[in-house]
Design an enzyme around this catalytic site. Sequence first.
Site, PDB file in Angstrom:
ATOM      1  N   LYS A 115     -27.260 -18.644   7.321  1.00 33.77           N
ATOM      2  CA  LYS A 115     -28.517 -18.571   8.088  1.00 33.77           C
ATOM      3  C   LYS A 115     -28.687 -17.218   8.748  1.00 33.77           C
ATOM      4  O   LYS A 115     -29.805 -16.731   8.881  1.00 33.77           O
ATOM      5  CB  LYS A 115     -28.607 -19.706   9.110  1.00 33.77           C
ATOM      6  CG  LYS A 115     -28.767 -21.058   8.441  1.00 33.77           C
ATOM      7  CD  LYS A 115     -29.655 -22.009   9.213  1.00 33.77           C
ATOM      8  CE  LYS A 115     -29.962 -23.228   8.339  1.00 33.77           C
ATOM      9  NZ  LYS A 115     -30.435 -24.385   9.049  1.00 33.77           N
ATOM     10  N   LYS A 198     -29.511 -27.225  -4.628  1.00 32.85           N
ATOM     11  CA  LYS A 198     -29.948 -28.543  -4.154  1.00 32.85           C
ATOM     12  C   LYS A 198     -31.420 -28.517  -3.717  1.00 32.85           C
ATOM     13  O   LYS A 198     -31.940 -27.475  -3.308  1.00 32.85           O
ATOM     14  CB  LYS A 198     -29.045 -29.058  -3.036  1.00 32.85           C
ATOM     15  CG  LYS A 198     -29.347 -28.522  -1.675  1.00 32.85           C
ATOM     16  CD  LYS A 198     -28.710 -29.376  -0.588  1.00 32.85           C
ATOM     17  CE  LYS A 198     -29.246 -28.897   0.745  1.00 32.85           C
ATOM     18  NZ  LYS A 198     -28.959 -29.743   1.858  1.00 32.85           N
ATOM     19  N   LYS A 201     -35.305 -29.108   2.036  1.00 33.62           N
ATOM     20  CA  LYS A 201     -36.591 -29.298   2.694  1.00 33.62           C
ATOM     21  C   LYS A 201     -37.149 -28.019   3.293  1.00 33.62           C
ATOM     22  O   LYS A 201     -38.305 -27.976   3.678  1.00 33.62           O
ATOM     23  CB  LYS A 201     -36.519 -30.425   3.711  1.00 33.62           C
ATOM     24  CG  LYS A 201     -35.687 -30.176   4.935  1.00 33.62           C
ATOM     25  CD  LYS A 201     -35.836 -31.407   5.827  1.00 33.62           C
ATOM     26  CE  LYS A 201     -34.690 -31.597   6.781  1.00 33.62           C
ATOM     27  NZ  LYS A 201     -34.365 -30.433   7.586  1.00 33.62           N
TER      28      LYS A 201
HETATM   29  P1  ATP Z   1     -32.480 -27.571   5.071  1.00 34.15           P
HETATM   30  O1  ATP Z   1     -32.907 -27.176   3.712  1.00 34.15           O
HETATM   31  O2  ATP Z   1     -33.521 -27.351   6.130  1.00 34.15           O
HETATM   32  O3  ATP Z   1     -31.098 -27.144   5.456  1.00 34.15           O
HETATM   33  P2  ATP Z   1     -31.877 -30.178   4.063  1.00 34.15           P
HETATM   34  O4  ATP Z   1     -32.934 -30.551   3.073  1.00 34.15           O
HETATM   35  O5  ATP Z   1     -30.551 -29.778   3.542  1.00 34.15           O
HETATM   36  O6  ATP Z   1     -32.442 -29.135   5.068  1.00 34.15           O
HETATM   37  P3  ATP Z   1     -30.810 -31.596   6.289  1.00 34.15           P
HETATM   38  O7  ATP Z   1     -31.587 -31.733   7.539  1.00 34.15           O
HETATM   39  O8  ATP Z   1     -29.727 -30.569   6.270  1.00 34.15           O
HETATM   40  O9  ATP Z   1     -31.758 -31.389   5.035  1.00 34.15           O
HETATM   41  O10 ATP Z   1     -30.173 -32.955   5.872  1.00 34.15           O
HETATM   42  C1  ATP Z   1     -30.597 -34.217   6.260  1.00 34.15           C
HETATM   43  C2  ATP Z   1     -29.852 -35.200   5.404  1.00 34.15           C
HETATM   44  O11 ATP Z   1     -30.372 -35.220   4.071  1.00 34.15           O
HETATM   45  C3  ATP Z   1     -28.357 -34.892   5.259  1.00 34.15           C
HETATM   46  O12 ATP Z   1     -27.637 -36.092   5.376  1.00 34.15           O
HETATM   47  C4  ATP Z   1     -28.244 -34.331   3.856  1.00 34.15           C
HETATM   48  O13 ATP Z   1     -26.993 -34.576   3.276  1.00 34.15           O
HETATM   49  C5  ATP Z   1     -29.340 -35.066   3.109  1.00 34.15           C
HETATM   50  N1  ATP Z   1     -29.845 -34.247   2.009  1.00 34.15           N
HETATM   51  C6  ATP Z   1     -30.556 -33.123   2.142  1.00 34.15           C
HETATM   52  N2  ATP Z   1     -30.888 -32.613   0.935  1.00 34.15           N
HETATM   53  C7  ATP Z   1     -30.352 -33.439   0.003  1.00 34.15           C
HETATM   54  C8  ATP Z   1     -30.342 -33.454  -1.426  1.00 34.15           C
HETATM   55  N3  ATP Z   1     -30.944 -32.525  -2.120  1.00 34.15           N
HETATM   56  N4  ATP Z   1     -29.685 -34.452  -2.058  1.00 34.15           N
HETATM   57  C9  ATP Z   1     -29.087 -35.418  -1.351  1.00 34.15           C
HETATM   58  N5  ATP Z   1     -29.057 -35.462   0.000  1.00 34.15           N
HETATM   59  C10 ATP Z   1     -29.680 -34.498   0.685  1.00 34.15           C
END
Ligand code: ATP
Length: 336
Positions: A115, A198, A201
Amino acid sequence: MPPMKKTILSGSTVTGNLTLGNYIGAINNWRQLQDDYDCLYFLADLHALTVHQDPAILRERIYSFFAQYLALGLDPQKNIIFAQSHVHEHTELSWILTCLTPMGALNRMTQFKEKSAKHTKNINAGLFTYPTLMAADILLYQADLVPVGEDQKQHLELCRDLVGTFENHYGKGLLKMPEPYIGKTGARVMSLQDPIKKMSKSDEVEKNFVAVIEDPKSIEKKIKSAATDSGSEIRFDPEMKPGVSNLLTIYSVLAGKSMAELEAAYAGKMYGHLKVDLAELVVETLRPARERYADLMKNRDHLDQLLASGAARAQVRAQETLKKVYQAVGLVPRKA
Ligand code: ATP
Ligand code: LTN
């Protein structure tokens, strides 16, 4: 009365849009745990501030995430669902833990490195101490199990180290040692256009993710234009066929079918067939949530009430832990 069921705690940072990845990897699992565990799910709104946020957008997003949790089936009676900033004990315990955390440990955190490389103009101290706030989130509620993705394991490990450090200084038995919780479907959803990354969001490229709340036409378009692999065989092989395998993963979780069943059903068919069916499955799976979401968002007072009641229930438990911690470290309680 201490809860008899094991306590599960998890949260999601309030940034970007909740995606199909968040649904499959997190919220869908949380929903399945709500009957068998004592569950707390929260909106990590304070964590969101480690990256600059437009206040109006953040405010809207807090309601939106909360409404999405509810729309996706998290029951506010069965679970304690709340906003982190509504329970001030999080930041208070976080301070105590910050004072026990070596700079070197924070310096090793991969997420901090990533980050701070991404947000070079805003490498703030909050980004650095992010894991101590996360540790406070977990330890305040004496959580037994913490469902987190791969990327958060290092933070959970630091939290566990902090329990050890706390015990060395102040004695055992005050903070519960949390364990990671690995769900039955440990599915990881990958980016639609770049399936070795992955689905995230906070991805700036919209075509890479399907949001939980998204127009059916747009969902269809994104799935139909998802990157596929060379060859034409529909087979689960994440190494050689990451694109098709990702589509199969999503299909398998949403339809509750095994890979073998899907491979058999699509033997001899084209990628296009799979995409058409999957697009419909995703649209139909998310449709009820989208409708419920629209209704929930119309009534902010109702959302405010539910948030307030979640925070009140969470706070009773948070206060209990914080009081013991303050006492253990030698602070004097304020007398009435
Ligand atoms: P960012 O991209 O903002 O870091 P993120 O999409 O990784 O966000 P988080 O807020 O870090 O989302 O995660 C929230 C939950 O969703 C966590 O438990 C994470 O493991 C799950 N998660 C996020 N993205 C995925 C994915 N692509 N596949 C499966 N689980 C996911
Ligand atoms: N950093 C987490 C969100 C989060 C969290 C937590 C998860 C904040 N505090 C405590 C589990 C337990 C993430 O997924 N980005």
